[in-house]
Design a protein around this motif. Structure first.
Motif, PDB file in Angstrom:
ATOM      1  N   THR A  93       7.657   2.848  -7.332  1.00 54.81           N
ATOM      2  CA  THR A  93       6.391   2.618  -6.650  1.00 54.81           C
ATOM      3  C   THR A  93       5.279   3.308  -7.431  1.00 54.81           C
ATOM      4  OG1 THR A  93       5.278   2.678  -4.481  1.00 54.81           O
ATOM      5  CG2 THR A  93       6.590   4.606  -5.097  1.00 54.81           C
ATOM      6  N   TRP A 125      11.099  -2.312  -5.654  1.00 56.23           N
ATOM      7  CA  TRP A 125       9.806  -1.711  -5.991  1.00 56.23           C
ATOM      8  C   TRP A 125       8.707  -2.207  -5.058  1.00 56.23           C
ATOM      9  CZ3 TRP A 125      12.296  -5.477  -8.595  1.00 56.23           C
ATOM     10  CH2 TRP A 125      11.614  -6.686  -8.780  1.00 56.23           C
ATOM     11  N   CYS A 126       7.669  -1.402  -4.957  1.00 51.34           N
ATOM     12  CA  CYS A 126       6.438  -1.731  -4.232  1.00 51.34           C
ATOM     13  C   CYS A 126       5.305  -1.059  -4.982  1.00 51.34           C
ATOM     14  CB  CYS A 126       6.501  -1.235  -2.787  1.00 51.34           C
ATOM     15  SG  CYS A 126       4.942  -1.439  -1.881  1.00 51.34           S
ATOM     16  N   THR A 127       4.347  -1.827  -5.484  1.00 53.05           N
ATOM     17  CA  THR A 127       3.250  -1.235  -6.231  1.00 53.05           C
ATOM     18  C   THR A 127       2.348  -0.420  -5.310  1.00 53.05           C
ATOM     19  OG1 THR A 127       1.786  -3.146  -5.904  1.00 53.05           O
ATOM     20  CG2 THR A 127       3.247  -3.186  -7.834  1.00 53.05           C
ATOM     21  N   VAL A 142       7.921  -5.498  -0.594  1.00 54.91           N
ATOM     22  CA  VAL A 142       8.930  -4.808  -1.401  1.00 54.91           C
ATOM     23  C   VAL A 142       9.788  -5.887  -2.054  1.00 54.91           C
ATOM     24  CG1 VAL A 142      10.815  -3.146  -1.469  1.00 54.91           C
ATOM     25  CG2 VAL A 142       8.972  -2.856   0.201  1.00 54.91           C
ATOM     26  N   ASN A 188       3.361  -7.108  -7.088  1.00 55.59           N
ATOM     27  CA  ASN A 188       4.811  -6.899  -7.170  1.00 55.59           C
ATOM     28  C   ASN A 188       5.469  -7.885  -8.130  1.00 55.59           C
ATOM     29  OD1 ASN A 188       5.220  -4.660  -5.511  1.00 55.59           O
ATOM     30  ND2 ASN A 188       5.157  -5.903  -3.650  1.00 55.59           N
ATOM     31  N   GLY A 232       3.514   2.840  -2.044  1.00 48.06           N
ATOM     32  CA  GLY A 232       4.667   2.306  -1.321  1.00 48.06           C
ATOM     33  C   GLY A 232       5.822   3.259  -1.179  1.00 48.06           C
ATOM     34  N   GLN A 233       5.581   4.571  -1.356  1.00 51.01           N
ATOM     35  CA  GLN A 233       6.700   5.516  -1.352  1.00 51.01           C
ATOM     36  C   GLN A 233       7.455   5.558  -0.025  1.00 51.01           C
ATOM     37  OE1 GLN A 233       3.426   6.165  -1.535  1.00 51.01           O
ATOM     38  NE2 GLN A 233       2.938   8.316  -1.167  1.00 51.01           N
TER      39      GLN A 233
END
Length: 254
Positions: free
Chosen positions: A199, A177-179, A136, A112, A182-183
């Motif tokens: 994501t 964002w979350c790589t 996140v 992240n 992570g949706q």
């Protein structure tokens, strides 16, 4: 050639990433034991057969990945694909080190944190109320961008087409964002009031959340968004120890 003992390498990685502080879905650290002295490490996103084969060709003593083995809920039997992977590691006496969530959330080397750098954000911080802290992240552009501009930036940095969904007016200033996968965090991002959530993956319900919650959404690829943490970790390891470290990217469109 500079070498390091397996246990010393494990201690360095554990001291840097603090896996004991994160409850995870797999063991973090040394997953498969190989030779005691390590002079060459190959890093990659996932310990796939292709990465193992590449590490063997590179004469690596250890492989360091984000996605390793022994996931919670998977079959315990050593058959088929798992047998082939483990057999190759054991036959060539190659160590396998893996760090999952501890690498996602690390404030400097984490997936992240690295994606935040690629997004060219001046300052980032964890989205409050989400555990583990850092899973996140959020940041703010000093001057607003359009959704199309952020999508184009990601495509340039990641070298792939992204899926972009607009929830209305295209202005983007605050984003989270979350790589990887992570949706599911899009709802929390919307509650936090950000304009855009980024994501790796997308699910059918993600687009409905984007529409109904009024938050823009970008899916930029699970593999693509998680290349940079393990690469940064390998570069840090090389600078700390002097051993040879090579990042090998096994292409994956997912």
């Amino acid at each position: 050639m500079t070498t390091i003992h397996r246990q010393q390498l494990l201690s360095l990685l554990s001291d840097k990433l603090n896996p004991e502080l994160v409850q995870d879905y797999c063991p973090n650290g040394l997953q498969v034991e190989g030779k005691a002295k390590i002079g060459k490490v190959v890093t990659g996103v996932t310990a796939s057969q292709a990465l193992i084969d590449a590490a063997i060709a590179a004469q690596a003593d250890a492989i360091l990945v984000h996605h390793g083995y022994f996931w919670k809920g998977e079959a315990a039997t050593i058959t088929g694909m798992k047998k082939n992977r483990l057999q190759a590691l054991l036959q060539h006496d190659i160590n396998l080190f893996a760090y999952h969530l501890p690498l996602d959330v690390h404030p400097e080397l984490g997936n992240n944190a690295q994606l935040g750098q690629l997004l060219e954000l001046p300052a980032i911080q964890p989205l409050t109320g989400i555990q583990p802290a850092g899973i996140v992240m959020q940041g703010r552009y000093p001057m607003a961008k359009t959704l199309a501009q952020v999508a184009a930036l990601l495509e340039q940095k990641l070298g792939r087409t992204v899926l972009s969904h607009s929830a209305g007016e295209q202005v983007v200033q605050q984003l989270a964002w979350c790589t990887g996968g992570g949706q599911g965090y899009i709802d929390a991002a919307a509650v936090a009031g950000v304009d855009l959530f980024v994501t790796g993956e997308v699910s059918e319900q993600t687009i409905h959340s984007s529409r109904e919650l009024g938050i823009h959404f970008i899916a930029a690829g699970h593999h693509a968004t998680e290349r940079y943490g393990i690469k940064a970790l390998g570069e840090w390891l090389a600078s700390e120890t002097g051993i040879a470290v090579e990042f090998i990217d096994i292409p994956n469109p997912a």
